[in-house]
Enzyme design. Structure first.
Site, PDB file in Angstrom:
ATOM      1  N   GLY A 227       1.297   9.406 -20.899  1.00  0.00           N
ATOM      2  CA  GLY A 227       1.631   8.422 -21.927  1.00  0.00           C
ATOM      3  C   GLY A 227       1.796   9.376 -23.274  1.00  0.00           C
ATOM      4  CB  SER A 228       2.021   8.230 -26.556  1.00  0.00           C
ATOM      5  OG  SER A 228       0.690   7.731 -26.934  1.00  0.00           O
ATOM      6  N   GLY A 232      -3.100  10.422 -25.713  1.00  0.00           N
ATOM      7  CA  GLY A 232      -3.527  11.717 -24.937  1.00  0.00           C
ATOM      8  C   GLY A 232      -4.654  12.367 -25.727  1.00  0.00           C
ATOM      9  CD  GLU A 249       2.040  15.863 -16.290  1.00  0.00           C
ATOM     10  OE1 GLU A 249       2.559  16.419 -17.327  1.00  0.00           O
ATOM     11  OE2 GLU A 249       1.561  16.585 -15.234  1.00  0.00           O
ATOM     12  CB  CYS A 283       8.369  11.724 -20.723  1.00  0.00           C
ATOM     13  SG  CYS A 283       8.390  12.071 -18.407  1.00  0.00           S
TER      14      CYS A 283
HETATM   15  P1  NAD Z   1       0.644   5.039 -24.499  1.00  0.00           P
HETATM   16  O1  NAD Z   1      -0.091   6.341 -24.933  1.00  0.00           O
HETATM   17  O2  NAD Z   1       0.674   4.123 -25.662  1.00  0.00           O
HETATM   18  O3  NAD Z   1      -0.015   4.412 -23.112  1.00  0.00           O
HETATM   19  C1  NAD Z   1      -0.233   4.819 -22.041  1.00  0.00           C
HETATM   20  C2  NAD Z   1      -1.501   4.279 -21.459  1.00  0.00           C
HETATM   21  O4  NAD Z   1      -2.612   4.593 -22.001  1.00  0.00           O
HETATM   22  C3  NAD Z   1      -1.452   2.689 -21.364  1.00  0.00           C
HETATM   23  O5  NAD Z   1      -1.874   2.213 -19.969  1.00  0.00           O
HETATM   24  C4  NAD Z   1      -2.441   2.164 -22.496  1.00  0.00           C
HETATM   25  O6  NAD Z   1      -2.945   1.014 -22.079  1.00  0.00           O
HETATM   26  C5  NAD Z   1      -3.461   3.113 -22.367  1.00  0.00           C
HETATM   27  N1  NAD Z   1      -4.376   3.425 -23.465  1.00  0.00           N
HETATM   28  C6  NAD Z   1      -3.979   3.184 -24.796  1.00  0.00           C
HETATM   29  N2  NAD Z   1      -4.811   3.734 -25.486  1.00  0.00           N
HETATM   30  C7  NAD Z   1      -5.862   4.141 -24.719  1.00  0.00           C
HETATM   31  C8  NAD Z   1      -7.053   4.905 -25.103  1.00  0.00           C
HETATM   32  N3  NAD Z   1      -7.563   4.899 -26.310  1.00  0.00           N
HETATM   33  N4  NAD Z   1      -7.864   5.419 -23.915  1.00  0.00           N
HETATM   34  C9  NAD Z   1      -7.403   5.331 -22.721  1.00  0.00           C
HETATM   35  N5  NAD Z   1      -6.086   4.731 -22.530  1.00  0.00           N
HETATM   36  C10 NAD Z   1      -5.545   4.253 -23.401  1.00  0.00           C
HETATM   37  O7  NAD Z   1       2.081   5.336 -24.127  1.00  0.00           O
HETATM   38  P2  NAD Z   1       3.159   4.458 -23.581  1.00  0.00           P
HETATM   39  O8  NAD Z   1       3.789   3.978 -24.833  1.00  0.00           O
HETATM   40  O9  NAD Z   1       2.813   3.734 -22.368  1.00  0.00           O
HETATM   41  O10 NAD Z   1       4.317   5.583 -22.868  1.00  0.00           O
HETATM   42  C11 NAD Z   1       5.269   6.239 -23.573  1.00  0.00           C
HETATM   43  C12 NAD Z   1       4.867   7.872 -23.724  1.00  0.00           C
HETATM   44  O11 NAD Z   1       4.640   8.392 -22.789  1.00  0.00           O
HETATM   45  C13 NAD Z   1       6.041   8.734 -24.496  1.00  0.00           C
HETATM   46  O12 NAD Z   1       5.436   9.491 -25.412  1.00  0.00           O
HETATM   47  C14 NAD Z   1       6.470   9.545 -23.270  1.00  0.00           C
HETATM   48  O13 NAD Z   1       7.179  10.689 -23.518  1.00  0.00           O
HETATM   49  C15 NAD Z   1       5.342   9.824 -22.648  1.00  0.00           C
HETATM   50  N6  NAD Z   1       5.501  10.011 -21.286  1.00  0.00           N
HETATM   51  C16 NAD Z   1       5.123  11.126 -20.700  1.00  0.00           C
HETATM   52  C17 NAD Z   1       5.416  11.394 -19.101  1.00  0.00           C
HETATM   53  C18 NAD Z   1       5.124  12.824 -18.937  1.00  0.00           C
HETATM   54  O14 NAD Z   1       5.026  13.069 -17.688  1.00  0.00           O
HETATM   55  N7  NAD Z   1       4.775  13.869 -19.661  1.00  0.00           N
HETATM   56  C19 NAD Z   1       5.924  10.661 -18.362  1.00  0.00           C
HETATM   57  C20 NAD Z   1       6.109   9.471 -19.017  1.00  0.00           C
HETATM   58  C21 NAD Z   1       6.030   8.864 -20.285  1.00  0.00           C
END
Ligand code: NAD
Length: 483
Positions: A227-228, A232, A249, A283
């Site tokens: 995720g973001s 992270g 990731e 990503c």
């Molecule tokens: P996000 O971080 O908003 O959410 C990802 C997940 O985390 C969701 O399931 C969300 O409910 C959960 N979450 C949110 N806050 C949390 C917390 N405090 N504790 C635990 N879990 C929590 O990310 P997104 O908007 O869903 O995804 C987009 C981002 O992900 C982009 O920045 C993209 O570059 C990145 N991404 C990275 C990869 C990689 O492999 N490196 C792959 C795909 C996406």
């Protein structure tokens, strides 16, 4: 007429081998028409505690199941998914907004992760030293209960890649999808449930509480997160309280370097896909395209012509679109703000008209300043800057001038030159003469703020294992002991 039965579109959490509904339900939004999708239960603390307890109960037996047996079950999972390919692609298209062809590709890519892991040989113990008296080995065992926390851009394949690695190594896994895209992973978990003992694979849709709850839970031993960057960092902080193992990731701002010797007609269409795939919500997508000054203008013309020729519409099972909408309103508003900055548009314009979907027409920005937002931040949408470069030292310095280090790509007829440049890019992955194309056997590990640890490939399996170092003395011989 739909080819899919109505029951396919009923969703529940899967906890301890059972479908669990809930008193609270929610619905995600179809980004192609802004209509609410199906009801989905929101897991409570009781549900999450139940899932962790079921996983912990399943772990002793599952972790002792032979590797080969676990592999066979993963191959069975792959057959089940394959048998539901059309339905799962339709689900993916509706929840993510991606065109049906690309939703189909996501299911196919998920299959390749399952077969890769299902066929992967067991991680053999590593012998460090072996002589008549002494043997030193390092062996690998599963960690325990893994929580897989997933994003919305590729909800199925990114979850399945974690599930497959966690299960083959003998862990039990609880998947928490993004609330924007809960459906395909809940359905997948339901479809494959009978293949495993209860508690081995579970999925829970949750609200904002669920992710942090799992990160804090003392019964969870590892978090695998995609995720973001900002989330992270929160996960890393939360995991420190129980010293959980984590793999992060995260986001990227990947660069693509185009050398002056490329065949523009061949490279430009592929680079366009590498940038705009999934409407830029990828990503590892190329988010900054550095083109050598000698070919900058013709390259810009070529890539603009390619993107202009694409069909950009809401996604339906009949549409033959190349790009669909961005996935959700939050992301739509983030991307819209990039359009409002004042740039020279080689394609597109500085406004995003409101419509009945979250479609944003793609834009290419002509040589913006290095410090502009479109260059320094990850838009995660269909807007990409082209930047002109002159010499290698200069382009490498500009490419590396970022807090992220996920991936990058280099295009050149001179492979040695491309590889020389690749070695100087501060990223975990690099593609040479290809658009970014992740593969199950290719380890993925972002540098800098793009991640911590990594997944996929043989190296990725180690992140789902504890190590045990064994000092084995073949006889109990009297030895001088120094204190
Ligand atoms: P996000 O971080 O908003 O959410 C990802 C997940 O985390 C969701 O399931 C969300 O409910 C959960 N979450 C949110 N806050 C949390 C917390 N405090 N504790 C635990 N879990 C929590 O990310 P997104 O908007 O869903 O995804 C987009 C981002 O992900 C982009 O920045 C993209 O570059 C990145 N991404 C990275 C990869 C990689 O492999 N490196 C792959 C795909 C996406």
């Amino acid at each position: 007429m739909s080819f899919i039965s109505d029951s396919f579109f009923q969703f529940s959490n899967t906890i301890n081998g059972e479908a669990r509904s809930g008193s609270k339900v929610t619905q995600a939004v179809n980004p192609s028409n802004k209509q609410l999708l199906w009801n989905v239960p929101v897991a409570t603390e009781d549900d999450l505690n139940g899932a962790v307890a079921a996983a912990a109960a399943a772990f002793p037996s599952w972790s002792q199941t032979p590797w080969g047996e676990r592999g066979k079950l993963l191959l069975q999972v792959s057959e089940t998914l394959k048998a539901n390919l059309k339905e799962m692609a339709s689900l993916g298209m509706q929840e993510t907004g991606k065109p049906i062809n690309y939703a189909t590709t996501e299911v196919e890519h998920s299959l390749s992760f399952l077969t890769y892991h299902g066929n992967h040989p067991e991680l053999a113990p590593k012998t460090v030293e072996d002589n008549d008296n002494f043997k030193l080995t390092v062996r690998y065992s599963p960690i325990g209960v893994v929580a897989a926390i997933c994003p919305w851009n590729y909800p199925l394949v990114l979850a399945i890649s974690k599930i497959a690695a966690a299960l083959i190594t003998g862990n039990c896994v609880i998947v928490k999808p993004s609330p924007f895209t809960p459906y395909s992973i809940l359905k997948f978990t339901e479809l494959v449930q009978s293949i495993f003992p209860p508690g081995v694979i579970q999925a829970v849709n949750g609200d904002d509480m669920a992710g942090p709850f799992l990160c804090d839970h003392p019964g969870v031993q590892k978090i695998s997160f995609t995720g973001s960057i900002s989330t992270g960092k929160k996960i890393m902080a939360a995991a420190s309280r129980t010293l959980k193992r984590i793999t992060l990731e995260l986001g990227g701002n990947d660069a693509c370097i185009v050398c002056p010797d490329v065949d523009i007609g061949v490279a430009a269409p592929q680079i366009a896909v590498g940038s705009f795939l999934n409407s830029g919500q990828f990503c590892m997508g190329s988010k900054r395209i550095y083109v050598h000054k000698d070919i900058y203008r013709p390259f810009m013309q070529a890539i603009t012509d390619v993107v202009k020729s694409w069909k950009v519409t809401p996604s339906t099972s009949e549409a033959d679109n190349t790009l669909g909408p961005v996935q959700n309103e939050m992301q739509y508003n983030i991307v819209k703000r990039f359009f409002e900055d004042s740039y020279t548009f080689a394609l597109g314009e500085g406004t995003v008209p409101d419509s009945d979907s979250f479609v944003i027409r793609p834009a290419i920005i002509d040589n913006p300043p290095d410090k502009s937002r479109i260059v320094t931040e990850e838009p995660f949408g269909p807007i990409v800057p082209l930047l002109s470069w002159t010499d290698e030292d200069e382009v490498i310095r500009r490419v590396n001038d970022t807090n992220t280090g996920l991936g990058g790509s280099i295009w050149s007829a001179d492979v040695e030159r491309a590889d020389r440049l690749a070695q100087r890019i501060d990223t975990g992955t690099v593609w040479i003469n290809s658009r970014p194309k992740p593969l199950p056997m290719g380890y993925l590990a972002g540098r800098k703020e793009s991640g911590l640890g990594g997944e996929w490939g043989t190296e990725g399996l180690f992140s789902y294992c504890n190590t045990q170092t064994v000092h084995l003395y073949r006889t109990v011989a009297p030895r001088p002991t120094k204190v």
